[in-house]
Design a protein around this motif. Structure first.
Motif, PDB file in Angstrom:
ATOM      1  N   UNK A 238      15.039   5.122   6.679  1.00 62.24           N
ATOM      2  CA  UNK A 238      13.802   4.565   6.112  1.00 62.24           C
ATOM      3  C   UNK A 238      12.565   5.274   6.669  1.00 62.24           C
ATOM      4  N   UNK A 239      12.430   5.354   8.031  1.00 65.94           N
ATOM      5  CA  UNK A 239      11.261   6.096   8.530  1.00 65.94           C
ATOM      6  C   UNK A 239      11.257   7.563   8.106  1.00 65.94           C
ATOM      7  N   UNK A 240      12.440   8.189   8.029  1.00 64.13           N
ATOM      8  CA  UNK A 240      12.478   9.600   7.625  1.00 64.13           C
ATOM      9  C   UNK A 240      12.012   9.738   6.176  1.00 64.13           C
ATOM     10  N   UNK A 241      12.430   8.786   5.332  1.00 63.92           N
ATOM     11  CA  UNK A 241      12.003   8.825   3.931  1.00 63.92           C
ATOM     12  C   UNK A 241      10.474   8.710   3.836  1.00 63.92           C
ATOM     13  N   UNK A 242       9.890   7.881   4.711  1.00 62.98           N
ATOM     14  CA  UNK A 242       8.429   7.734   4.703  1.00 62.98           C
ATOM     15  C   UNK A 242       7.765   9.073   4.969  1.00 62.98           C
ATOM     16  N   UNK A 243       8.294   9.792   5.977  1.00 66.66           N
ATOM     17  CA  UNK A 243       7.659  11.056   6.331  1.00 66.66           C
ATOM     18  C   UNK A 243       7.943  12.124   5.270  1.00 66.66           C
ATOM     19  N   UNK A 244       9.085  12.010   4.578  1.00 65.55           N
ATOM     20  CA  UNK A 244       9.356  12.955   3.480  1.00 65.55           C
ATOM     21  C   UNK A 244       8.323  12.723   2.355  1.00 65.55           C
ATOM     22  N   UNK A 245       8.014  11.444   2.086  1.00 67.42           N
ATOM     23  CA  UNK A 245       6.992  11.116   1.081  1.00 67.42           C
ATOM     24  C   UNK A 245       5.640  11.685   1.470  1.00 67.42           C
ATOM     25  N   UNK A 287      -8.517  16.857  -9.302  1.00 66.63           N
ATOM     26  CA  UNK A 287      -8.576  15.935  -8.157  1.00 66.63           C
ATOM     27  C   UNK A 287      -7.937  14.591  -8.517  1.00 66.63           C
ATOM     28  N   UNK A 288      -8.307  14.081  -9.706  1.00 71.81           N
ATOM     29  CA  UNK A 288      -7.805  12.771 -10.132  1.00 71.81           C
ATOM     30  C   UNK A 288      -6.283  12.784 -10.306  1.00 71.81           C
ATOM     31  N   UNK A 289      -5.789  13.833 -10.977  1.00 65.64           N
ATOM     32  CA  UNK A 289      -4.344  13.878 -11.255  1.00 65.64           C
ATOM     33  C   UNK A 289      -3.548  14.032  -9.953  1.00 65.64           C
ATOM     34  N   UNK A 290      -4.010  14.927  -9.062  1.00 63.87           N
ATOM     35  CA  UNK A 290      -3.271  15.144  -7.816  1.00 63.87           C
ATOM     36  C   UNK A 290      -3.309  13.887  -6.943  1.00 63.87           C
ATOM     37  N   UNK A 291      -4.484  13.241  -6.846  1.00 60.49           N
ATOM     38  CA  UNK A 291      -4.568  12.005  -6.060  1.00 60.49           C
ATOM     39  C   UNK A 291      -3.690  10.918  -6.696  1.00 60.49           C
ATOM     40  N   UNK A 292      -3.644  10.881  -8.032  1.00 63.44           N
ATOM     41  CA  UNK A 292      -2.802   9.912  -8.737  1.00 63.44           C
ATOM     42  C   UNK A 292      -1.328  10.137  -8.421  1.00 63.44           C
ATOM     43  N   UNK A 293      -0.917  11.401  -8.401  1.00 62.71           N
ATOM     44  CA  UNK A 293       0.486  11.721  -8.065  1.00 62.71           C
ATOM     45  C   UNK A 293       0.782  11.261  -6.633  1.00 62.71           C
ATOM     46  N   UNK A 294      -0.180  11.474  -5.729  1.00 60.37           N
ATOM     47  CA  UNK A 294       0.000  11.061  -4.325  1.00 60.37           C
ATOM     48  C   UNK A 294       0.229   9.549  -4.241  1.00 60.37           C
ATOM     49  N   UNK A 295      -0.598   8.797  -4.970  1.00 61.53           N
ATOM     50  CA  UNK A 295      -0.476   7.335  -4.946  1.00 61.53           C
ATOM     51  C   UNK A 295       0.881   6.913  -5.524  1.00 61.53           C
ATOM     52  N   UNK A 296       1.319   7.557  -6.602  1.00 59.98           N
ATOM     53  CA  UNK A 296       2.608   7.221  -7.223  1.00 59.98           C
ATOM     54  C   UNK A 296       3.780   7.586  -6.308  1.00 59.98           C
ATOM     55  N   UNK A 297       3.661   8.721  -5.606  1.00 58.70           N
ATOM     56  CA  UNK A 297       4.733   9.122  -4.673  1.00 58.70           C
ATOM     57  C   UNK A 297       4.877   8.066  -3.578  1.00 58.70           C
ATOM     58  N   UNK A 298       3.730   7.581  -3.072  1.00 59.62           N
ATOM     59  CA  UNK A 298       3.770   6.539  -2.046  1.00 59.62           C
ATOM     60  C   UNK A 298       4.456   5.284  -2.545  1.00 59.62           C
ATOM     61  N   UNK A 299       4.169   4.921  -3.801  1.00 60.69           N
ATOM     62  CA  UNK A 299       4.792   3.734  -4.390  1.00 60.69           C
ATOM     63  C   UNK A 299       6.301   3.960  -4.541  1.00 60.69           C
ATOM     64  N   UNK A 300       6.658   5.159  -5.007  1.00 57.65           N
ATOM     65  CA  UNK A 300       8.076   5.472  -5.208  1.00 57.65           C
ATOM     66  C   UNK A 300       8.829   5.413  -3.873  1.00 57.65           C
ATOM     67  N   UNK A 301       8.192   5.893  -2.799  1.00 57.51           N
ATOM     68  CA  UNK A 301       8.833   5.863  -1.477  1.00 57.51           C
ATOM     69  C   UNK A 301       9.069   4.416  -1.048  1.00 57.51           C
ATOM     70  N   UNK A 302       8.062   3.564  -1.264  1.00 56.35           N
ATOM     71  CA  UNK A 302       8.207   2.148  -0.907  1.00 56.35           C
ATOM     72  C   UNK A 302       9.380   1.517  -1.645  1.00 56.35           C
ATOM     73  N   UNK A 303       9.487   1.844  -2.938  1.00 57.27           N
ATOM     74  CA  UNK A 303      10.549   1.250  -3.745  1.00 57.27           C
ATOM     75  C   UNK A 303      11.919   1.838  -3.371  1.00 57.27           C
ATOM     76  N   UNK A 304      11.915   3.099  -2.922  1.00 58.12           N
ATOM     77  CA  UNK A 304      13.186   3.733  -2.555  1.00 58.12           C
ATOM     78  C   UNK A 304      13.818   3.067  -1.340  1.00 58.12           C
ATOM     79  N   UNK A 305      12.987   2.393  -0.507  1.00 58.93           N
ATOM     80  CA  UNK A 305      13.542   1.673   0.647  1.00 58.93           C
ATOM     81  C   UNK A 305      14.617   0.691   0.191  1.00 58.93           C
ATOM     82  N   UNK A 306      14.362   0.078  -0.983  1.00 59.29           N
ATOM     83  CA  UNK A 306      15.297  -0.915  -1.512  1.00 59.29           C
ATOM     84  C   UNK A 306      16.677  -0.306  -1.750  1.00 59.29           C
ATOM     85  N   UNK A 307      16.676   0.953  -2.192  1.00 60.53           N
ATOM     86  CA  UNK A 307      17.937   1.604  -2.524  1.00 60.53           C
ATOM     87  C   UNK A 307      18.706   2.016  -1.280  1.00 60.53           C
TER      88      UNK A 307
END
Lengths: 314, 289
Positions: A238-245, A287-307
């Motif tokens: 889990x912590x490693x996945x966070x840092x990969x994100x 700027x908007x698209x890259x920051x948006x991708x960053x926010x989505x990656x963070x969300x995806x990492x949070x959800x991946x914890x469940x898996x």
């Protein structure tokens, strides 16, 4: 679970709203008169006024802000000033493939180097291998990516001829040929960013290796590698996945420089050339698209914890 | 002498003791001091002019006359690299001061005043969603490229990183009994923040400042390499690499020396940051000593 997802979604929308506001402030408010800045010192007052009117800069800031937000909600990021007036979203979509592929190659390299070296380092704490791994990781994190890129290009491409020196292949080149052009930049970007994963994997494993259940596993006679891989590493995921994100997000920034070094026609290269041309709609959209991708990656990492961790319940 | 001063002296003694015990850290600090010395006294250290063009001596390899060789205009590379150090180290230091000043204020406000915490937190999250170099390059383009724009841009980019640490530390400190006591005694809020909160959150901020110094040197080099940093007439490590890259086959020293100076200074700062963190974090202190 549903309430967590709801909260997370609201938080994400709030951050995206702030991202949009920061972007608006940076490209519309700070420059004073973006139209004059875009056209340069030799532009006539008539030209500047025409561009101000075309971009809606003659309206009040509040009106401009509301228009900016409503356009954004409709997926309209504006039109480029210099690239034939094309829609920014279309330009970004055309440039996305090399950047996405470069980022994916780099994250695979970063994980393939970072995780095993972190495991080896933690399992032989204090040994020469441990010290060497930590030093190399810190050295890679200290080297500028463009410098390492130029050195690798000189050695692997120019001297050994293993990789193309730059570019993304001829127009219409096969997919594999295009990936061959991205191999060396991906390797450089991945190596530079593997350091964070190495150090984090090592620290997390060292923490876990001092836990009671590890002592129990050793006491029942389990070998060192099964202890590390079956008990410690699985709990470190889990912590490693966070840092990969986090690394994935860093790679988006790193791609800006790497694409310039290797002359790859991706989003990073587009941003640098747009900044030099002062094409603010393209800069703002990127700027908007890259920051948006960053926010989505963070969300995806949070959800991946469940898996990966059955103990995590939202 | 007050208890705080005694504590601070004891703390600094512990830092110095660990620095002395860890030879790698001592060496890295010595390298940083040497680089700073070379940068400050560049005009006295090198007998060569950084701008004197000598076409007859262009692209000469390192020798006893030109220790790092010469560039495409015959200028002495050693002189230009140590002068580049002056620009890069100064911009890095000013970036740390800028981001630590504004980041600490922002973080303390967010951590201490619950009503604005949500807003501060969202601003920090939003600012951190932009990749460092991308936001910096955009800010420089709107501020117009100059050394002060680079400092302001990098300062803005790194302010949220300081603010996050300052906010987290303030959230812990504000719940402690002596803060309640100060409030009950009627001490004004600004004084509580300055005299009681700030000294107690300074350790993690100093550690973060050290790492930001390292990131700022890397980012400044990247910006100069991309041609979006300070004016090309002013020597910078990134700028020298940019100018020398077209001669990479014939004169690789144009790339090696400035790159090595960047890597060594960033490496030393990261080691120093690690050592400071070990000393200042009570959980790691025993291990460090």
């Amino acid at each position: 679970m549903k309430s967590y997802l709801g909260k997370r979604f609201v938080g994400m929308v709030a951050v995206m709203f702030m991202v949009a506001t920061v972007t608006f402030v940076v490209i519309r408010v700070i420059p004073g008169d973006p139209a004059a800045l875009m056209l340069g010192p030799e532009a006539t007052a008539v030209d500047i006024e025409a561009l101000r009117s075309r971009l809606g800069l003659d309206l009040s800031l509040a009106t401009q802000y509301l228009t900016f937000l409503s356009d954004l909600l409709r997926g309209d990021l504006g039109n480029s000033i210099f690239l034939g007036g094309r829609p920014v979203l279309r330009i970004l979509a055309d440039r996305a493939e090399p950047t996405v592929c470069l980022t994916l190659i780099a994250i695979v390299v970063a994980m393939a180097v970072g995780i095993p070296s972190g495991i080896i380092s933690a399992s032989r704490r204090g040994s020469l291998a441990d010290q060497a791994t930590v030093s190399v990781a810190m050295g890679l994190a200290s080297a500028p990516s463009f410098w390492l890129g130029l050195a690798f290009m000189q050695f692997f491409s120019v001297r050994l001829g293993w990789f193309p020196t730059s570019g993304y292949g001829d127009p219409g080149a096969e997919f594999l040929e295009r990936m061959r052009h991205l191999a060396l930049p991906g390797l450089v970007l991945g190596l530079v960013n593997s350091a964070l994963i190495t150090r984090f994997t090592r620290t997390t494993l060292l923490d876990i290796l001092s836990d009671d259940y590890i002592r129990t596993a050793r006491a029942k006679g389990l070998g060192e590698w099964p202890v590390i891989m079956r008990h410690a590493f699985r709990n470190a995921l889990v912590p490693i996945l966070t840092v990969v994100g986090l690394t994935l997000a860093l790679l988006l920034g790193g791609a800006v420089v790497t694409e310039t070094v290797f002359n790859i026609p991706g989003v990073g290269n587009l941003v640098v050339s747009s900044v030099l041309r002062r094409d603010y709609p393209v800069i703002g959209g990127s700027l908007l698209v890259i920051a948006g991708v960053y926010v989505l990656v963070n969300l995806a990492v949070d959800l991946a914890y469940l898996l990966i961790d059955p103990r995590v319940k939202y | 002498m007050s208890g705080t001063e005694e504590g601070a002296r004891g703390g600094w003694r512990a830092v110095l003791a660990v620095v002395w015990r860890r030879k790698v850290v001592t060496a890295s600090l010595a390298i940083l001091l040497l680089m700073a010395f070379l940068a400050v006294f560049a005009d006295w250290v090198s007998p060569h002019s950084p701008t004197a063009i000598r076409a007859a001596r262009r692209l000469r390899p390192p020798s006893t006359v030109n220790w790092f060789g010469t560039d495409e205009y015959g200028r002495d590379l050693f002189t230009r690299v140590i002068l580049g150090g002056r620009t890069s180290l100064l911009i890095g230091a000013l970036t740390v001061l800028f981001s630590c000043f504004f980041g600490t204020i922002l973080g303390m406000i967010g951590g201490y005043f619950r009503r604005v915490d949500m807003l501060v937190n969202r601003v920090i999250d939003a600012m951190m969603a932009f990749p460092d170099i991308l936001l910096a390059i955009t800010l420089i383009s709107v501020l117009r490229p100059s050394a002060s724009s680079v400092v302001v841009a990098l300062g803005i980019v790194y302010t949220p990183r300081v603010a996050r640490v300052a906010r987290a530390s303030t959230l812990v400190v504000r719940e402690l009994a002596f803060i309640d006591a100060a409030r009950v005694l009627g001490v004004p809020t600004w004084r509580i923040l300055l005299s009681h909160v700030l000294p107690n959150i300074s350790s993690p901020l100093i550690v973060q400042g050290t790492f930001i110094y390292a990131y700022a040197i890397l980012a400044e080099a990247g910006l100069s390499y991309l041609g979006a940093g300070v004016s090309p007439e002013i020597p910078t490590w990134g700028g020298i690499i940019n100018a020398g890259q077209q001669y990479i086959g014939r004169a690789p020293w144009l790339m090696w020396f400035p790159g090595l100076f960047i890597a060594v200074s960033v490496f030393s700062l990261q080691l120093a940051g690690d050592a400071l963190r070990d000393v200042m974090d009570p959980r790691l202190r025993r291990e460090a000593s």
